[in-house]
Design an enzyme around this catalytic site. Sequence first.
Site, PDB file in Angstrom:
ATOM      1  CG  ASP A 184      -1.970  -0.935   1.318  1.00 18.90           C
ATOM      2  OD1 ASP A 184      -2.162  -1.664   0.339  1.00 18.90           O
ATOM      3  OD2 ASP A 184      -2.665  -0.978   2.350  1.00 18.90           O
ATOM      4  CG  MET A 185       2.036   5.595  -1.573  1.00 22.78           C
ATOM      5  SD  MET A 185       3.756   5.197  -1.175  1.00 22.78           S
ATOM      6  CE  MET A 185       4.355   4.584  -2.740  1.00 22.78           C
ATOM      7  CD  GLN A 229      -0.451   7.973  -2.163  1.00 19.98           C
ATOM      8  OE1 GLN A 229       0.581   8.632  -2.194  1.00 19.98           O
ATOM      9  NE2 GLN A 229      -1.004   7.542  -1.028  1.00 19.98           N
ATOM     10  NE  ARG A 286      -3.515  -1.581  -4.481  1.00 18.52           N
ATOM     11  CZ  ARG A 286      -3.252  -1.843  -3.190  1.00 18.52           C
ATOM     12  NH1 ARG A 286      -3.143  -0.874  -2.302  1.00 18.52           N
ATOM     13  NH2 ARG A 286      -3.095  -3.084  -2.783  1.00 18.52           N
ATOM     14  CE  LYS A 307     -10.255   9.430  -9.225  1.00 16.80           C
ATOM     15  NZ  LYS A 307     -11.689   9.751  -9.209  1.00 16.80           N
ATOM     16  CB  ALA A 349      -6.790   7.517   0.882  1.00 11.66           C
ATOM     17  CB  THR A 395     -10.563   4.650  -9.718  1.00  5.76           C
ATOM     18  OG1 THR A 395     -11.508   5.701  -9.518  1.00  5.76           O
ATOM     19  CG2 THR A 395     -10.675   4.168 -11.159  1.00  5.76           C
ATOM     20  NE  ARG A 419      -6.273   5.935   4.984  1.00  2.93           N
ATOM     21  CZ  ARG A 419      -5.642   5.385   6.021  1.00  2.93           C
ATOM     22  NH1 ARG A 419      -5.216   6.122   7.016  1.00  2.93           N
ATOM     23  NH2 ARG A 419      -5.402   4.078   6.045  1.00  2.93           N
TER      24      ARG A 419
HETATM   25  C1  LIG Z   1      -8.164  -1.339  -4.598  1.00  2.00           C
HETATM   26  C2  LIG Z   1      -7.844  -0.034  -3.950  1.00  2.00           C
HETATM   27  C3  LIG Z   1      -6.681   0.098  -3.210  1.00  2.00           C
HETATM   28  C4  LIG Z   1      -6.354   1.335  -2.643  1.00  2.00           C
HETATM   29  N1  LIG Z   1      -5.144   1.485  -2.028  1.00  2.00           N
HETATM   30  C5  LIG Z   1      -4.739   2.721  -1.630  1.00  2.00           C
HETATM   31  C6  LIG Z   1      -3.428   2.955  -1.169  1.00  2.00           C
HETATM   32  O1  LIG Z   1      -2.612   2.042  -1.082  1.00  2.00           O
HETATM   33  N2  LIG Z   1      -3.096   4.218  -0.804  1.00  2.00           N
HETATM   34  C7  LIG Z   1      -3.987   5.278  -0.907  1.00  2.00           C
HETATM   35  O2  LIG Z   1      -3.607   6.416  -0.602  1.00  2.00           O
HETATM   36  N3  LIG Z   1      -5.241   5.066  -1.320  1.00  2.00           N
HETATM   37  C8  LIG Z   1      -5.642   3.819  -1.693  1.00  2.00           C
HETATM   38  N4  LIG Z   1      -6.922   3.645  -2.157  1.00  2.00           N
HETATM   39  C9  LIG Z   1      -7.929   4.729  -1.984  1.00  2.00           C
HETATM   40  C10 LIG Z   1      -7.871   5.753  -3.097  1.00  2.00           C
HETATM   41  O3  LIG Z   1      -6.697   6.517  -3.007  1.00  2.00           O
HETATM   42  C11 LIG Z   1      -9.071   6.699  -3.064  1.00  2.00           C
HETATM   43  O4  LIG Z   1      -9.056   7.418  -1.859  1.00  2.00           O
HETATM   44  C12 LIG Z   1     -10.415   6.016  -3.179  1.00  2.00           C
HETATM   45  O5  LIG Z   1     -10.376   4.944  -4.077  1.00  2.00           O
HETATM   46  C13 LIG Z   1     -11.503   7.037  -3.655  1.00  2.00           C
HETATM   47  O6  LIG Z   1     -11.197   7.521  -4.917  1.00  2.00           O
HETATM   48  P1  LIG Z   1     -11.913   6.914  -6.245  1.00  2.00           P
HETATM   49  O7  LIG Z   1     -10.910   6.980  -7.306  1.00  2.00           O
HETATM   50  O8  LIG Z   1     -12.369   5.538  -5.945  1.00  2.00           O
HETATM   51  O9  LIG Z   1     -13.116   7.749  -6.620  1.00  2.00           O
HETATM   52  P2  LIG Z   1     -13.756   9.164  -6.317  1.00  2.00           P
HETATM   53  O10 LIG Z   1     -13.523  10.034  -7.465  1.00  2.00           O
HETATM   54  O11 LIG Z   1     -13.337   9.656  -4.955  1.00  2.00           O
HETATM   55  O12 LIG Z   1     -15.267   8.746  -6.286  1.00  2.00           O
HETATM   56  C14 LIG Z   1     -15.942   8.255  -7.415  1.00  2.00           C
HETATM   57  C15 LIG Z   1     -17.220   7.603  -6.977  1.00  2.00           C
HETATM   58  O13 LIG Z   1     -16.902   6.369  -6.304  1.00  2.00           O
HETATM   59  C16 LIG Z   1     -17.747   6.170  -5.189  1.00  2.00           C
HETATM   60  N5  LIG Z   1     -16.924   6.177  -3.968  1.00  2.00           N
HETATM   61  C17 LIG Z   1     -15.625   6.518  -3.876  1.00  2.00           C
HETATM   62  N6  LIG Z   1     -15.200   6.378  -2.617  1.00  2.00           N
HETATM   63  C18 LIG Z   1     -16.265   5.981  -1.901  1.00  2.00           C
HETATM   64  C19 LIG Z   1     -16.470   5.677  -0.541  1.00  2.00           C
HETATM   65  N7  LIG Z   1     -15.496   5.744   0.360  1.00  2.00           N
HETATM   66  N8  LIG Z   1     -17.698   5.274  -0.154  1.00  2.00           N
HETATM   67  C20 LIG Z   1     -18.713   5.166  -1.040  1.00  2.00           C
HETATM   68  N9  LIG Z   1     -18.585   5.443  -2.355  1.00  2.00           N
HETATM   69  C21 LIG Z   1     -17.375   5.847  -2.773  1.00  2.00           C
HETATM   70  C22 LIG Z   1     -18.752   7.300  -5.212  1.00  2.00           C
HETATM   71  O14 LIG Z   1     -19.863   6.888  -5.966  1.00  2.00           O
HETATM   72  C23 LIG Z   1     -18.007   8.386  -5.934  1.00  2.00           C
HETATM   73  O15 LIG Z   1     -18.876   9.310  -6.533  1.00  2.00           O
HETATM   74  C24 LIG Z   1      -7.256   2.423  -2.750  1.00  2.00           C
HETATM   75  C25 LIG Z   1      -8.435   2.277  -3.493  1.00  2.00           C
HETATM   76  C26 LIG Z   1      -8.726   1.092  -4.095  1.00  2.00           C
HETATM   77  C27 LIG Z   1      -9.962   0.983  -4.904  1.00  2.00           C
END
Ligand SMILES: Cc1cc2nc3c(=O)[nH]c(=O)nc-3n(C[C@H](O)[C@H](O)[C@H](O)COP(=O)(O)OP(=O)(O)OC[C@H]3O[C@@H](n4cnc5c(N)ncnc54)[C@H](O)[C@@H]3O)c2cc1C
Length: 310
Positions: free
Chosen positions: A132-133, A161, A182, A185, A187, A229, A291
């Site tokens: 993870d980052m 990220q 991976r 965006k 977090a 995402t 987060r």
């Molecule tokens: C498989 C995976 C691994 C990850 N690993 C890391 C990591 O190692 N380090 C890190 O910094 N981040 C990690 N993340 C989190 C990532 O950085 C984002 O914070 C998170 O995925 C929200 O951004 P988004 O791109 O999904 O969409 P966004 O643009 O934020 O949202 C798009 C749509 O997705 C849905 N959505 C998004 N988030 C949520 C939520 N929490 N609850 C309900 N609906 C939601 C909503 O419908 C929203 O309108 C990971 C995410 C995934 C999917």
Amino acid sequence: MSLMRNVFLWSSTNVWMRERATRTAFVRRSVVKFMPGERLEDAIEAAKTLKPVGITTILTRLGENLAHVEEADEVSTHYLKVIDLVKAAGLDAQISVKPTQLGYDQDADVCFRHLVAIADRAVAANNFLWLDMESSKYVDGTIALYKRLRARTPRVGIAIQAYLYRTEKDIEDLVRMGSAIRLVKGAYMEPASVAYPKKADVDANYFKLASRLLDKDTDQPGALLHIATHDIGLQERLQRVIADRKISPRRYEFAMLYGIQSARQRQLAESGVRTRCLISYGEYWFPWYMRRLAERPANVGFVVRNLFGG
Ligand SMILES: Cc1cc2nc3c(=O)[nH]c(=O)nc-3n(C[C@H](O)[C@H](O)[C@H](O)COP(=O)(O)OP(=O)(O)OC[C@H]3O[C@@H](n4cnc5c(N)ncnc54)[C@H](O)[C@@H]3O)c2cc1C
């Protein structure tokens, strides 16, 4: 809403909040939306349920920033057990860990030794280890750990990220060595000096970086792109890139979190697109949960409904 995002991200690092909130019944009730349970067995059961739908998984035990390096021994032993249980259950369930969960804050070499033990077990079991980052101060260290692991095996990957300005350059370095990436965006709460403050810029950078990671020269042994995402619009734009360039399905997977866009996960898997669901479990869920709340304002409504027993 960025104020609310900041409040949640601030809460994620606050010990006082964590200690009180995790004892509060309504917070505990709300968190089940995002995790099937606190026990490893709960996560394995969830992975078994997703298997018939064609969704593969990644398992991660929540935890970060240990207080003492010795605590990493138990975490490492736990992940070795996870790899054995996954194999015995016949699941395609990978492992994802945070460096600070394995003592990185106290001793980077101890952390690396634990990562090697987990990676070696993963290789022996035909499994795969993701890093993870975490927040921006860990990026150099995590990339360094990843490179040392990658020199041993291609069965390791790293989260990167899109909100960080530096990522465009970082991926060039990673691409050259054939990396499983991976792309997320991001977090964490980051200053505007290191990360794009506007969501639209983060989204645009995500598309740009993912498109770059689908270029022909990135198709090296060991390379893989996790399009991690829940942003369906972005997923669809990237699916168009994939179709236009006739990119092989072996080069990418869609990755999403348990409990988020579940219908979309099913839809992708049913249409034959490789789809992986990251399932979190464990008792130390508060920072991670904050987060998740920060990512989507509507989640707050969900918590409030739970507060009133809904
Ligand atoms: C498989 C995976 C691994 C990850 N690993 C890391 C990591 O190692 N380090 C890190 O910094 N981040 C990690 N993340 C989190 C990532 O950085 C984002 O914070 C998170 O995925 C929200 O951004 P988004 O791109 O999904 O969409 P966004 O643009 O934020 O949202 C798009 C749509 O997705 C849905 N959505 C998004 N988030 C949520 C939520 N929490 N609850 C309900 N609906 C939601 C909503 O419908 C929203 O309108 C990971 C995410 C995934 C999917």
